[in-house]
Design a protein around this motif. Structure first.
Motif, mmCIF file in Angstrom:
data_model
loop_
_atom_site.group_PDB
_atom_site.id
_atom_site.type_symbol
_atom_site.label_atom_id
_atom_site.label_comp_id
_atom_site.label_asym_id
_atom_site.label_seq_id
_atom_site.Cartn_x
_atom_site.Cartn_y
_atom_site.Cartn_z
ATOM 1 N N UNK A 24 99.949 45.358 -80.454
ATOM 2 C CA UNK A 24 98.963 46.208 -80.992
ATOM 3 C C UNK A 24 99.026 46.051 -82.692
ATOM 4 N N UNK A 25 97.844 46.336 -83.308
ATOM 5 C CA UNK A 25 97.580 46.274 -84.732
ATOM 6 C C UNK A 25 98.612 47.153 -85.628
ATOM 7 N N UNK A 26 99.131 46.736 -86.660
ATOM 8 C CA UNK A 26 99.623 47.745 -87.361
ATOM 9 C C UNK A 26 99.247 47.244 -89.140
ATOM 10 N N UNK A 27 98.659 48.166 -89.705
ATOM 11 C CA UNK A 27 98.265 47.897 -91.015
ATOM 12 C C UNK A 27 98.953 48.405 -92.074
ATOM 13 N N UNK A 28 99.736 47.701 -92.931
ATOM 14 C CA UNK A 28 100.547 48.169 -93.993
ATOM 15 C C UNK A 28 99.723 48.369 -95.428
ATOM 16 N N UNK A 90 90.911 46.721 -82.217
ATOM 17 C CA UNK A 90 91.427 47.910 -81.766
ATOM 18 C C UNK A 90 91.668 48.985 -82.957
ATOM 19 N N UNK A 91 91.838 50.083 -82.750
ATOM 20 C CA UNK A 91 92.399 51.045 -83.622
ATOM 21 C C UNK A 91 93.638 50.490 -84.026
ATOM 22 N N UNK A 114 89.178 53.712 -86.651
ATOM 23 C CA UNK A 114 89.860 52.640 -86.885
ATOM 24 C C UNK A 114 91.339 52.932 -86.880
ATOM 25 N N UNK A 115 91.739 54.340 -86.727
ATOM 26 C CA UNK A 115 93.203 54.544 -86.964
ATOM 27 C C UNK A 115 93.726 55.308 -85.726
#
Length: 275
Positions: A24-28, A90-91, A114-115
């Protein structure tokens, strides 16, 4: 853990980003003048189970500014959305600290699709907590920056408790890539005033939270600080208790492994698809 590197065009600018891991994508989104690699220890830990995305903000280090000035928080949020579009379909769960938290909040409002979840750590929001004494100190920081950017960042750090918080054993910021003086000049010319101009309201965030999980967090070592109080006020408006995290304002760098434990707990509590 090695990072995959990429760039994306964004309204005339070229944004540098990097990814680690799969899942799963995680944005920092970094605080201060943090580059993509500033939180590499946190990113490496989260990348055990996730695809972790990070980037250099417009105008810093490996990302160009594109001539689109003055910078706004909305522009930064749109940039973050483009980075997400380049890295994943993916969000994403988004983790932001300080200015990164404020960008994350603008992102959740402007690009809700997107979130899936936002962890906003101590967002600097005068629209939530107006502190006239602090505003006067920030005026001094702005004046100092016209003469000596290093002195200005030192004064600013003293306002957020920078250098006073504990550090988890072995924790460090990733190696600096860009020119620190150039980054400081850009930060004080563009990002610093953009944060102060932001008029994002709690009502807008609450509306976004109807479809996107938004969690306000504060550092246990930041209690009483202005950014901590902003997070407290935001948590109340979102109708949840403030979630305290290890360390202080800079916990993404100072307590990467302890913070990762808490973030993974939040991920599990909100489930694989928060929306």
């Amino acid at each position: 853990m090695g990072a995959l590197q990429g760039t994306i065009e964004a309204d005339g600018a070229r944004l540098y980003y990097e990814t680690r891991g799969e899942g799963p994508p995680v944005l920092i989104i970094q605080g201060g003048m943090g580059e993509a690699g500033a939180t590499e220890q946190l990113a490496d830990e989260l990348a055990r189970d996730n695809q972790v995305i990070s980037y250099d903000r417009r105008g810093l280090s490996r990302s160009t500014d594109g001539g689109a000035v003055p910078i706004t928080m909305a522009r930064h949020a749109d940039d973050a959305a483009l980075v997400l579009s380049a890295a994943t379909t993916q969000p994403a769960r988004v983790i932001g600290a300080s200015i990164g938290a404020l960008i994350g909040l603008h992102l959740a409002v402007r690009h809700t699709d997107r979130v899936s979840m936002l962890v906003a750590h101590e967002p600097p929001m005068a629209s939530l907590v107006l502190d006239h004494e602090r505003e006067a100190e920030l005026d001094k920081v702005a004046a100092a920056a016209t003469v000596d950017v290093r002195a200005a960042i030192g004064h600013m750090a003293s306002l957020t408790g920078g250098g006073q918080d504990s550090v988890q054993e072995g924790a460090r910021s990733g190696p600096l890539v860009g020119d620190i003086d150039e980054n400081l000049r850009w930060f004080f010319a563009q990002d610093f005033p953009a944060v102060r101009r932001s008029a994002l309201s709690a009502d807008e965030i609450v509306a976004a939270a109807n479809t996107t999980t938004v969690i306000a967090t504060g550092g246990v070592e930041s209690r009483g600080g202005w950014e901590y109080r902003c997070a407290q006020k935001l948590a109340r408006r979102l109708d949840h208790d403030l979630v305290e995290m290890p360390g202080g304002h800079n916990s993404l760098v100072s307590h990467p492994w302890a913070l990762a434990v808490e973030l993974k707990r939040l991920f599990m509590e909100t489930g694989p698809d928060e929306r």
